[in-house]
Design an enzyme around this catalytic site. Sequence first.
Site, PDB file in Angstrom:
ATOM      1  N   GLU A  49       0.833  -1.193   0.000  1.00  0.00           N
ATOM      2  CA  GLU A  49       0.000   0.000   0.000  1.00  0.00           C
ATOM      3  C   GLU A  49       0.871   1.248   0.000  1.00  0.00           C
ATOM      4  O   GLU A  49       1.711   1.421   0.888  1.00  0.00           O
ATOM      5  CB  GLU A  49      -0.907   0.044   1.235  1.00  0.00           C
ATOM      6  CG  GLU A  49      -2.078  -0.910   1.208  1.00  0.00           C
ATOM      7  CD  GLU A  49      -3.011  -0.712   2.404  1.00  0.00           C
ATOM      8  OE1 GLU A  49      -4.050  -1.366   2.435  1.00  0.00           O
ATOM      9  OE2 GLU A  49      -2.680   0.103   3.305  1.00  0.00           O
ATOM     10  N   CYS A  50       0.687   2.101  -0.956  1.00  0.00           N
ATOM     11  CA  CYS A  50       1.312   3.424  -1.007  1.00  0.00           C
ATOM     12  C   CYS A  50       2.828   3.338  -0.876  1.00  0.00           C
ATOM     13  O   CYS A  50       3.521   3.118  -1.867  1.00  0.00           O
ATOM     14  CB  CYS A  50       0.700   4.331   0.054  1.00  0.00           C
ATOM     15  SG  CYS A  50       0.976   6.093  -0.248  1.00  0.00           S
ATOM     16  N   ALA A  51       3.380   3.467   0.316  1.00  0.00           N
ATOM     17  CA  ALA A  51       4.823   3.363   0.483  1.00  0.00           C
ATOM     18  C   ALA A  51       5.327   2.020  -0.006  1.00  0.00           C
ATOM     19  O   ALA A  51       6.413   1.922  -0.595  1.00  0.00           O
ATOM     20  CB  ALA A  51       5.204   3.571   1.945  1.00  0.00           C
TER      21      ALA A  51
END
Length: 446
Positions: A336-338
């Site tokens: 997720e994201c990072a």
Amino acid sequence: MVVPRLVIAAPSSGSGKTTVATGLMAALRARGLRVSPHKVGPDYIDPGYHALATGRPGRNLDPWLTGEDRVAPLFLHGARDADIAVVEGVMGLYDGAGSGDFASTAHVARLIGAPVVLVVDAARQGRSVAALVQGFASFDTRVRLAGVILNRVGSPRHEEICRAALDESGISVLGVIPRVDGVATPSRHLGLIPAAERSGDAVAAVERMGALVADSCDLEGLVALARSAPPLPAHPWTPALPPSPSVTASASGGRPVVAVAGGAAFTFGYAEQVELLAATGAEVANFDPLRDECLPENAGAVVIGGGFPEMYAAELSANEPLRRRVAAFDGPIVAECAGLLYLARELDGHPMCGRLDITATMTGRLTLGYRDAVATAKSVLTREGERYRGHEFHRTATDPGHATPPLFRWRGAADGFAEPLLTASYLHLHWAGSPELAERLVAAIG
């Protein structure tokens, strides 16, 4: 269930509610109370400071991410065995998702039947604070605005003027905090710097907040107000899932191992995710991509959540042994994201894992908001056509921006990459809102 509780809210962001809420948690703990910390909304950073203040996991209450019906049960789950619960609000008291107050602090206060204490920045105003408070108190009579804490009060005379005006309103003043330096926590491009990155400095900051609130606020009055909250007609949420025949033992003969990234670069995660994975039958093993050169022993799946890899790109890149192992990992991966950035070929010119053939860069544009997304591809977590409510929060971009087909679509936008054993996107999900995700991940471990 009866749980003494109160919500710390404010007319707007920047009023000081994080300082007051965190300081109150620390001050009450210092007096021997077991304090359950909570945060309205999807924020990952404030709960880190709450955890330092209380010694318990900081937990989020978000009707958008988990649904209204789960808010009270999740609250009771987090507050189990606590003497008191303190809930920090988000933005202004009535600010929600869209034009209404859904997912606002007021909405959550109603769902958990908690009295509200309004933190008002009294700087540059005097008698007018009473008009402001009365407006907030009467705006929605379903919300019990029961007290006020005045923040950034400049002098005894300033306090006298504000108190006199509020006495006429009938709303109790439960604290008067003077203008002080050296208590606020430092910020950067996505808000406060996470507690995990500040280490000893964060501990010291929380201690200062606790001392400030203890010296400036009526702790006995705040506890009495929390104890006036009525019984909550709900049962605690439980992460327990029915045993699944698809969850098998790992190659070593023990429970399947799910490796979850942590450390200073990957600080974003909800406590319920780990609890759901454990309830599904997995052993959760943490690893730090900044320091660990190997994945945890017998790892069968990898979860890489949110955080600030852009702040540690050089250090992450320097850990080449782990990057190579993540790239070669043949089990299920959730990012997720990072995590998405870490799986890229490079981030701001620094080589990353290369598990995805994309490049990632910092931009000057903030992407922020709730998303009502539809999965358009099957992945280790998702099934085509399923709906997910998530949250997006970043200043980076990838090239290409998504796969074809993308993992998710919302309002014409596309995001994410999907493979049978991989899901990677910018969308943050709260797994308590979709508990089947834990079972799907663990079941995919070969």
